[in-house]
Design a protein around this motif. Structure first.
Motif, mmCIF file in Angstrom:
data_model
loop_
_atom_site.group_PDB
_atom_site.id
_atom_site.type_symbol
_atom_site.label_atom_id
_atom_site.label_comp_id
_atom_site.label_asym_id
_atom_site.label_seq_id
_atom_site.Cartn_x
_atom_site.Cartn_y
_atom_site.Cartn_z
ATOM 1 N N HIS A 26 5.127 -20.005 -4.251
ATOM 2 C CA HIS A 26 4.236 -20.907 -4.986
ATOM 3 C C HIS A 26 4.326 -22.318 -4.405
ATOM 4 O O HIS A 26 3.301 -22.987 -4.189
ATOM 5 C CB HIS A 26 4.636 -20.949 -6.462
ATOM 6 C CG HIS A 26 4.126 -19.806 -7.277
ATOM 7 N ND1 HIS A 26 2.886 -19.802 -7.867
ATOM 8 C CD2 HIS A 26 4.695 -18.626 -7.599
ATOM 9 C CE1 HIS A 26 2.709 -18.668 -8.519
ATOM 10 N NE2 HIS A 26 3.800 -17.931 -8.380
ATOM 11 N N GLN A 65 -2.305 -18.606 -5.719
ATOM 12 C CA GLN A 65 -1.019 -18.456 -6.413
ATOM 13 C C GLN A 65 -0.987 -17.173 -7.218
ATOM 14 O O GLN A 65 0.033 -16.454 -7.231
ATOM 15 C CB GLN A 65 -0.758 -19.650 -7.324
ATOM 16 C CG GLN A 65 -0.421 -20.942 -6.604
ATOM 17 C CD GLN A 65 -0.218 -22.070 -7.577
ATOM 18 O OE1 GLN A 65 -1.137 -22.869 -7.807
ATOM 19 N NE2 GLN A 65 0.953 -22.157 -8.173
ATOM 20 N N HIS A 87 7.834 -6.954 -15.187
ATOM 21 C CA HIS A 87 8.286 -8.261 -14.691
ATOM 22 C C HIS A 87 9.750 -8.225 -14.253
ATOM 23 O O HIS A 87 10.114 -8.801 -13.224
ATOM 24 C CB HIS A 87 8.101 -9.336 -15.770
ATOM 25 C CG HIS A 87 6.742 -9.952 -15.793
ATOM 26 N ND1 HIS A 87 5.648 -9.320 -16.353
ATOM 27 C CD2 HIS A 87 6.286 -11.142 -15.317
ATOM 28 C CE1 HIS A 87 4.588 -10.102 -16.228
ATOM 29 N NE2 HIS A 87 4.945 -11.198 -15.595
ATOM 30 N N THR A 94 4.074 -15.599 -12.583
ATOM 31 C CA THR A 94 3.272 -14.433 -12.184
ATOM 32 C C THR A 94 1.822 -14.709 -12.589
ATOM 33 O O THR A 94 1.113 -15.401 -11.886
ATOM 34 C CB THR A 94 3.817 -13.152 -12.836
ATOM 35 O OG1 THR A 94 3.898 -13.322 -14.273
ATOM 36 C CG2 THR A 94 5.195 -12.828 -12.292
ATOM 37 N N THR A 108 6.808 -16.836 -18.297
ATOM 38 C CA THR A 108 6.527 -16.541 -16.895
ATOM 39 C C THR A 108 5.160 -17.061 -16.487
ATOM 40 O O THR A 108 4.683 -16.740 -15.394
ATOM 41 C CB THR A 108 6.608 -15.025 -16.612
ATOM 42 O OG1 THR A 108 5.607 -14.354 -17.386
ATOM 43 C CG2 THR A 108 7.980 -14.475 -16.946
ATOM 44 N N SER A 148 1.325 -12.364 -6.983
ATOM 45 C CA SER A 148 1.953 -11.367 -7.869
ATOM 46 C C SER A 148 1.145 -10.083 -8.002
ATOM 47 O O SER A 148 1.485 -9.221 -8.814
ATOM 48 C CB SER A 148 2.162 -11.976 -9.262
ATOM 49 O OG SER A 148 2.969 -13.135 -9.196
ATOM 50 N N GLY A 168 1.648 -12.820 -18.718
ATOM 51 C CA GLY A 168 3.088 -12.704 -18.537
ATOM 52 C C GLY A 168 3.759 -12.499 -19.879
ATOM 53 O O GLY A 168 3.186 -11.930 -20.806
ATOM 54 N N TYR A 185 10.137 -6.404 -11.026
ATOM 55 C CA TYR A 185 9.531 -7.130 -9.902
ATOM 56 C C TYR A 185 10.348 -8.367 -9.524
ATOM 57 O O TYR A 185 10.687 -8.573 -8.358
ATOM 58 C CB TYR A 185 8.112 -7.540 -10.300
ATOM 59 C CG TYR A 185 7.325 -8.208 -9.199
ATOM 60 C CD1 TYR A 185 6.887 -7.488 -8.096
ATOM 61 C CD2 TYR A 185 6.988 -9.556 -9.275
ATOM 62 C CE1 TYR A 185 6.139 -8.087 -7.089
ATOM 63 C CE2 TYR A 185 6.245 -10.175 -8.279
ATOM 64 C CZ TYR A 185 5.826 -9.433 -7.182
ATOM 65 O OH TYR A 185 5.095 -10.041 -6.189
ATOM 66 N N LEU A 186 10.676 -9.197 -10.528
ATOM 67 C CA LEU A 186 11.418 -10.428 -10.254
ATOM 68 C C LEU A 186 12.924 -10.180 -10.143
ATOM 69 O O LEU A 186 13.639 -10.925 -9.484
ATOM 70 C CB LEU A 186 11.140 -11.450 -11.365
ATOM 71 C CG LEU A 186 9.692 -11.924 -11.463
ATOM 72 C CD1 LEU A 186 9.484 -12.749 -12.741
ATOM 73 C CD2 LEU A 186 9.286 -12.740 -10.243
ATOM 74 N N MET A 200 2.799 -6.694 -8.126
ATOM 75 C CA MET A 200 3.722 -6.377 -9.216
ATOM 76 C C MET A 200 3.314 -5.099 -9.948
ATOM 77 O O MET A 200 4.144 -4.240 -10.265
ATOM 78 C CB MET A 200 3.796 -7.548 -10.204
ATOM 79 C CG MET A 200 4.709 -7.285 -11.391
ATOM 80 S SD MET A 200 4.986 -8.762 -12.406
ATOM 81 C CE MET A 200 3.360 -9.037 -13.080
ATOM 82 N N TYR A 201 2.020 -4.954 -10.178
ATOM 83 C CA TYR A 201 1.573 -3.811 -10.968
ATOM 84 C C TYR A 201 1.485 -2.528 -10.148
ATOM 85 O O TYR A 201 1.128 -1.473 -10.684
ATOM 86 C CB TYR A 201 0.257 -4.144 -11.678
ATOM 87 C CG TYR A 201 0.524 -4.938 -12.947
ATOM 88 C CD1 TYR A 201 0.959 -4.297 -14.100
ATOM 89 C CD2 TYR A 201 0.403 -6.311 -12.973
ATOM 90 C CE1 TYR A 201 1.249 -5.003 -15.255
ATOM 91 C CE2 TYR A 201 0.693 -7.035 -14.120
ATOM 92 C CZ TYR A 201 1.117 -6.386 -15.258
ATOM 93 O OH TYR A 201 1.416 -7.092 -16.401
ATOM 94 N N HIS A 236 10.431 -16.019 -5.277
ATOM 95 C CA HIS A 236 9.010 -15.945 -5.610
ATOM 96 C C HIS A 236 8.413 -17.335 -5.786
ATOM 97 O O HIS A 236 7.305 -17.615 -5.300
ATOM 98 C CB HIS A 236 8.841 -15.121 -6.895
ATOM 99 C CG HIS A 236 7.413 -14.809 -7.225
ATOM 100 N ND1 HIS A 236 6.655 -13.922 -6.503
ATOM 101 C CD2 HIS A 236 6.602 -15.281 -8.212
ATOM 102 C CE1 HIS A 236 5.437 -13.841 -7.021
ATOM 103 N NE2 HIS A 236 5.387 -14.665 -8.044
#
Length: 428
Positions: A316, A44, A299, A261, A257, A48, A266, A302-303, A51-52, A312
């Motif tokens: 999960h 899980q 965040h 993430t 979050t 994410s 988060g 990304y989201l 994201m970075y 997203h």
């Protein structure tokens, strides 16, 4: 097989002998499985990792309004982070205050602030002879740890299929000014997975507490944690209902979050009426110059928005859902019809709540640990760790791999049967 309660003593002894052999074989496997906390699995968290990639040496970490996210300022968070968190909580972005990585820290600070400085000019709780809190049970142990830490008296309120026993909540809040609040996990409650009905939400908004500083602590921990995209639970927006009822100051909302993430990296937020918000700002201005805006920036890029969050979270769910279904399948196969336990199949959240025969939870947890499966302590979902019926056990299926979860569920079922037989043999 017929229900254990209908078996003769001889039949129970025969069943016990077979279970003891099975249990011994399990112990010889040398399992070491931990189901104590609702943690995301590594798979899980991997969802994410890209994201970075948004942050690199040439990235312009500038918020929509021109704020440089690398610098001081922005006490309540950047606008796009407030907007995203408002989507989690179904409220106006201007009611949102963005914080650090954990909503639990916000709840702690909110209780601490009430203790030392009161709520909107009311007497600080530390100056009162008694302070009480309503605690729906079974509930979230870390909520109870906060109120216990501050010496607040906790009053258990039974959970029903549609939320807390509202007759009891209304009566206790109305008759005793020492009752200052209630803990709530309104969607996919911890640990039962119950979502409050519309009527329950409206009754919360219509509460007439004796204490002017009574607050509903509305923890949206699992607001977006649906297991089934086509069968999501729906929760009525509490702040909108409070506005209709003229009680907008009565609720604090919390979300984060975490489990979206990275659980430890988060950001979180609270929502409150403008009057509550402005009061909270005064304390925050002393406590911090502002929380991590780079984390908020990455965040939100990304989201993006709630549609992005749902896409997203569907990833999960694809990882988590088979584990929940495996637990339900194995418990159904092993325990259905025996009359020694029940459980709710949740539509979301992070837990399965099992209710064993009265007086059996501690025995089951101890047997499981001896067999290599560590569960949350029996009694944890209750104030002071005391389950008056010693029956509730919280199962956390998310962290183990699917095969491990299947093993753990089979071990658990064996322990439930063995503890049930032993309990019934005490009375025959």
């Amino acid at each position: 097989m017929k229900p254990y309660a209908e078996m003769s003593r001889e039949q129970l002894l025969e069943e016990k002998a077979g279970l003891e052999k099975e249990y011994q074989k399990i112990k010889e496997l040398g399992l070491d499985l931990n189901l104590t906390r609702g943690k995301p699995s590594p798979s899980q968290l991997d969802l994410s990792m890209d994201m970075y990639d948004l942050i690199y040496s040439g990235a312009r970490l500038i918020a929509e309004d021109g704020t440089d996210c690398r610098n001081y300022g922005g006490l309540d968070g950047i606008e796009e982070a407030k907007r995203l968190m408002a989507g989690f909580m179904d409220c106006d972005p201007q009611q949102v205050i963005v914080h650090g990585n954990a909503s639990l820290s916000i709840m702690y600070d909110t209780i601490a602030r009430s203790m030392t400085h009161g709520v909107l000019g009311s007497t600080p709780w530390c100056r009162l002879d008694r302070v009480k809190f309503l605690c729906p049970v079974p509930g979230y142990d870390r909520h109870f740890s906060i109120t216990e830490y501050f010496g607040i008296e906790m009053i258990p309120v039974p959970m029903r299929a549609d939320g807390p026993d509202m007759d009891m909540v209304e009566r206790l809040a109305a008759e005793d000014a020492a009752v200052k609040g209630i803990w709530c996990v309104p969607k996919y409650s911890n640990p039962q997975g119950i979502t409050y009905s519309d009527e329950t939400v409206r009754r919360f908004a219509a509460l007439k507490p004796a204490a002017e500083d009574f607050r509903i602590y509305w923890d949206n921990a699992y607001a977006v944690h649906d297991l089934y995209e086509d069968d999501r639970a729906r929760l009525l927006p509490i702040m909108q209902e409070c506005e209709k009822a003229g009680s907008i100051n009565m609720v604090y909302q919390f979300c984060s979050t975490s489990k979206v993430t990275f659980s430890g990296a988060g950001f979180s937020a609270m929502a409150a009426s403008i009057e509550n918000r402005d009061s909270i700002y005064k304390q925050m201005a002393v406590q911090t110059i502002g929380h991590d805006k780079i984390k908020q920036w990455v965040h939100t890029r990304y989201l993006k928005d709630m549609d992005g969050v749902r896409r997203h979270m569907a990833k999960h769910a694809a990882l988590v859902r088979p584990k929940f279904e495996a637990v339900d399948r194995i418990l159904s196969r092993e325990l259905a019809g025996l009359g020694i336990g029940s459980w709710i199949k949740p539509k979301g959240g992070y837990f399965i709540c099992f209710e064993a025969m009265e007086g059996c939870a501690k025995s089951i947890v101890a047997k499981a640990k001896e067999a290599g499966v560590t569960l949350t302590a029996a009694g944890a979902p209750f104030p002071y760790g005391i389950d008056p019926h010693d029956s509730v056990i919280r199962i956390a299926p998310t962290f183990p791999e699917l095969e491990e979860m299947e093993q753990a569920a089979a071990v658990f079922a064996c322990c439930v049967k063995l503890a049930g037989v032993e309990k019934l043999l005490e009375g025959v």
